[in-house]
Scaffold this motif. Structure first.
Motif, PDB file in Angstrom:
ATOM      1  N   LEU A 169      -1.634 -30.587  16.410  1.00  0.00           N
ATOM      2  CA  LEU A 169      -2.945 -31.232  16.339  1.00  0.00           C
ATOM      3  C   LEU A 169      -3.824 -30.572  15.286  1.00  0.00           C
ATOM      4  O   LEU A 169      -4.578 -31.247  14.573  1.00  0.00           O
ATOM      5  CB  LEU A 169      -3.628 -31.208  17.711  1.00  0.00           C
ATOM      6  CG  LEU A 169      -3.007 -32.136  18.747  1.00  0.00           C
ATOM      7  CD1 LEU A 169      -3.632 -31.897  20.116  1.00  0.00           C
ATOM      8  CD2 LEU A 169      -3.144 -33.594  18.340  1.00  0.00           C
ATOM      9  N   GLN A 170      -3.714 -29.255  15.147  1.00  0.00           N
ATOM     10  CA  GLN A 170      -4.483 -28.564  14.107  1.00  0.00           C
ATOM     11  C   GLN A 170      -4.009 -28.971  12.719  1.00  0.00           C
ATOM     12  O   GLN A 170      -4.810 -29.097  11.801  1.00  0.00           O
ATOM     13  CB  GLN A 170      -4.395 -27.056  14.306  1.00  0.00           C
ATOM     14  CG  GLN A 170      -5.182 -26.591  15.512  1.00  0.00           C
ATOM     15  CD  GLN A 170      -4.993 -25.111  15.802  1.00  0.00           C
ATOM     16  OE1 GLN A 170      -4.143 -24.448  15.225  1.00  0.00           O
ATOM     17  NE2 GLN A 170      -5.799 -24.600  16.713  1.00  0.00           N
ATOM     18  N   GLN A 171      -2.717 -29.199  12.555  1.00  0.00           N
ATOM     19  CA  GLN A 171      -2.194 -29.663  11.275  1.00  0.00           C
ATOM     20  C   GLN A 171      -2.579 -31.115  11.004  1.00  0.00           C
ATOM     21  O   GLN A 171      -2.777 -31.511   9.857  1.00  0.00           O
ATOM     22  CB  GLN A 171      -0.666 -29.560  11.250  1.00  0.00           C
ATOM     23  CG  GLN A 171      -0.126 -28.157  11.252  1.00  0.00           C
ATOM     24  CD  GLN A 171       1.394 -28.161  11.371  1.00  0.00           C
ATOM     25  OE1 GLN A 171       2.060 -29.095  10.929  1.00  0.00           O
ATOM     26  NE2 GLN A 171       1.939 -27.126  11.971  1.00  0.00           N
ATOM     27  N   THR A 172      -2.681 -31.889  12.064  1.00  0.00           N
ATOM     28  CA  THR A 172      -2.970 -33.314  11.927  1.00  0.00           C
ATOM     29  C   THR A 172      -4.394 -33.577  11.463  1.00  0.00           C
ATOM     30  O   THR A 172      -4.623 -34.496  10.656  1.00  0.00           O
ATOM     31  CB  THR A 172      -2.725 -34.033  13.270  1.00  0.00           C
ATOM     32  OG1 THR A 172      -1.375 -33.818  13.662  1.00  0.00           O
ATOM     33  CG2 THR A 172      -2.988 -35.518  13.179  1.00  0.00           C
ATOM     34  N   ALA A 173      -5.349 -32.805  11.936  1.00  0.00           N
ATOM     35  CA  ALA A 173      -6.764 -33.074  11.650  1.00  0.00           C
ATOM     36  C   ALA A 173      -7.048 -33.216  10.156  1.00  0.00           C
ATOM     37  O   ALA A 173      -7.578 -34.257   9.729  1.00  0.00           O
ATOM     38  CB  ALA A 173      -7.643 -32.003  12.288  1.00  0.00           C
ATOM     39  N   PRO A 174      -6.735 -32.221   9.313  1.00  0.00           N
ATOM     40  CA  PRO A 174      -7.064 -32.402   7.895  1.00  0.00           C
ATOM     41  C   PRO A 174      -6.255 -33.522   7.235  1.00  0.00           C
ATOM     42  O   PRO A 174      -6.774 -34.240   6.371  1.00  0.00           O
ATOM     43  CB  PRO A 174      -6.746 -31.044   7.263  1.00  0.00           C
ATOM     44  CG  PRO A 174      -5.865 -30.333   8.223  1.00  0.00           C
ATOM     45  CD  PRO A 174      -6.174 -30.898   9.578  1.00  0.00           C
ATOM     46  N   ARG A 175      -5.010 -33.696   7.633  1.00  0.00           N
ATOM     47  CA  ARG A 175      -4.193 -34.765   7.046  1.00  0.00           C
ATOM     48  C   ARG A 175      -4.783 -36.132   7.356  1.00  0.00           C
ATOM     49  O   ARG A 175      -4.857 -37.007   6.484  1.00  0.00           O
ATOM     50  CB  ARG A 175      -2.760 -34.688   7.570  1.00  0.00           C
ATOM     51  CG  ARG A 175      -1.990 -33.509   7.029  1.00  0.00           C
ATOM     52  CD  ARG A 175      -0.635 -33.381   7.644  1.00  0.00           C
ATOM     53  NE  ARG A 175       0.262 -34.466   7.239  1.00  0.00           N
ATOM     54  CZ  ARG A 175       1.557 -34.475   7.496  1.00  0.00           C
ATOM     55  NH1 ARG A 175       2.114 -33.472   8.163  1.00  0.00           N
ATOM     56  NH2 ARG A 175       2.304 -35.486   7.107  1.00  0.00           N
ATOM     57  N   TYR A 176      -5.216 -36.309   8.608  1.00  0.00           N
ATOM     58  CA  TYR A 176      -5.757 -37.601   9.014  1.00  0.00           C
ATOM     59  C   TYR A 176      -7.080 -37.895   8.307  1.00  0.00           C
ATOM     60  O   TYR A 176      -7.292 -39.003   7.809  1.00  0.00           O
ATOM     61  CB  TYR A 176      -5.930 -37.639  10.531  1.00  0.00           C
ATOM     62  CG  TYR A 176      -6.372 -38.976  11.048  1.00  0.00           C
ATOM     63  CD1 TYR A 176      -5.507 -40.073  11.011  1.00  0.00           C
ATOM     64  CD2 TYR A 176      -7.639 -39.160  11.573  1.00  0.00           C
ATOM     65  CE1 TYR A 176      -5.905 -41.311  11.478  1.00  0.00           C
ATOM     66  CE2 TYR A 176      -8.045 -40.397  12.042  1.00  0.00           C
ATOM     67  CZ  TYR A 176      -7.173 -41.469  11.988  1.00  0.00           C
ATOM     68  OH  TYR A 176      -7.569 -42.694  12.453  1.00  0.00           O
ATOM     69  N   VAL A 177      -7.938 -36.890   8.230  1.00  0.00           N
ATOM     70  CA  VAL A 177      -9.234 -37.104   7.563  1.00  0.00           C
ATOM     71  C   VAL A 177      -9.027 -37.402   6.081  1.00  0.00           C
ATOM     72  O   VAL A 177      -9.670 -38.304   5.526  1.00  0.00           O
ATOM     73  CB  VAL A 177     -10.167 -35.890   7.773  1.00  0.00           C
ATOM     74  CG1 VAL A 177     -11.411 -36.010   6.916  1.00  0.00           C
ATOM     75  CG2 VAL A 177     -10.548 -35.772   9.241  1.00  0.00           C
ATOM     76  N   LYS A 178      -8.118 -36.688   5.423  1.00  0.00           N
ATOM     77  CA  LYS A 178      -7.832 -36.967   4.006  1.00  0.00           C
ATOM     78  C   LYS A 178      -7.283 -38.380   3.843  1.00  0.00           C
ATOM     79  O   LYS A 178      -7.644 -39.094   2.895  1.00  0.00           O
ATOM     80  CB  LYS A 178      -6.838 -35.950   3.453  1.00  0.00           C
ATOM     81  CG  LYS A 178      -7.451 -34.591   3.222  1.00  0.00           C
ATOM     82  CD  LYS A 178      -6.406 -33.600   2.731  1.00  0.00           C
ATOM     83  CE  LYS A 178      -7.009 -32.212   2.623  1.00  0.00           C
ATOM     84  NZ  LYS A 178      -6.004 -31.216   2.192  1.00  0.00           N
ATOM     85  N   ALA A 179      -6.436 -38.801   4.763  1.00  0.00           N
ATOM     86  CA  ALA A 179      -5.874 -40.152   4.695  1.00  0.00           C
ATOM     87  C   ALA A 179      -6.969 -41.204   4.893  1.00  0.00           C
ATOM     88  O   ALA A 179      -6.988 -42.227   4.189  1.00  0.00           O
ATOM     89  CB  ALA A 179      -4.775 -40.325   5.738  1.00  0.00           C
ATOM     90  N   LEU A 180      -7.893 -40.956   5.812  1.00  0.00           N
ATOM     91  CA  LEU A 180      -9.011 -41.886   6.017  1.00  0.00           C
ATOM     92  C   LEU A 180      -9.881 -41.976   4.772  1.00  0.00           C
ATOM     93  O   LEU A 180     -10.286 -43.074   4.353  1.00  0.00           O
ATOM     94  CB  LEU A 180      -9.875 -41.435   7.203  1.00  0.00           C
ATOM     95  CG  LEU A 180      -9.314 -41.667   8.604  1.00  0.00           C
ATOM     96  CD1 LEU A 180     -10.219 -41.009   9.643  1.00  0.00           C
ATOM     97  CD2 LEU A 180      -9.158 -43.155   8.886  1.00  0.00           C
ATOM     98  N   LYS A 181     -10.176 -40.844   4.172  1.00  0.00           N
ATOM     99  CA  LYS A 181     -11.004 -40.827   2.960  1.00  0.00           C
ATOM    100  C   LYS A 181     -10.301 -41.540   1.808  1.00  0.00           C
ATOM    101  O   LYS A 181     -10.919 -42.299   1.066  1.00  0.00           O
ATOM    102  CB  LYS A 181     -11.355 -39.383   2.584  1.00  0.00           C
ATOM    103  CG  LYS A 181     -12.351 -38.769   3.552  1.00  0.00           C
ATOM    104  CD  LYS A 181     -12.530 -37.277   3.447  1.00  0.00           C
ATOM    105  CE  LYS A 181     -12.614 -36.662   2.109  1.00  0.00           C
ATOM    106  NZ  LYS A 181     -12.863 -35.209   2.145  1.00  0.00           N
TER     107      LYS A 181
END
Length: 119
Positions: free
Chosen positions: A92-104
């Motif tokens: 989940l800690q790895q997912t957070a920045p990846r998901y936000v970058k993907a949304l942006k």
């Protein structure tokens, strides 16, 4: 899988789902071995100082610390579940920045498409 710099939010969701398929059951908390005296007056274990050992799962519920007795034969399964819980937290800690970058990235691409249609 796409490169991390070009993945979409749905790519991140699929990645997380594939990484977590074998992480059930997953628990948060800590497992401790405790030693305590019993209530019997002439208990040989207590008189020798050895006392009685038992496993306890400590965790939090509603902001309060809770303790749950774990029978010795269940201890390996509970320990495996705690290991899975730690692995899940790391994912989940790895997912957070990846998901936000993907949304942006998705938002930027949508704005570019909108702008190109307006021209």
């Amino acid at each position: 899988m796409k490169h991390v710099d070009s993945e979409s939010p749905s790519d991140v969701a699929r990645w997380l789902q594939s990484e977590t398929t074998n992480l059930w059951p997953a628990l948060l908390g800590s497992l401790s071995l405790r030693r305590s005296r019993c209530i019997r007056k002439n208990c040989p274990a207590c008189q020798s100082g050895e006392q009685h050992q038992s496993y306890v799962l400590y965790g939090r519920a509603g902001g309060r610390r809770v303790a749950v007795y774990v029978p010795e034969e269940l201890m390996p399964e509970v320990q495996r579940s705690l290991d899975n819980g730690r692995a899940l937290q790391e994912l989940l800690q790895q997912t957070a920045p990846r998901y936000v970058k993907a949304l942006k990235r998705e938002r930027t691409e949508a704005a570019k498409r909108k702008k190109s249609r307006a021209v």
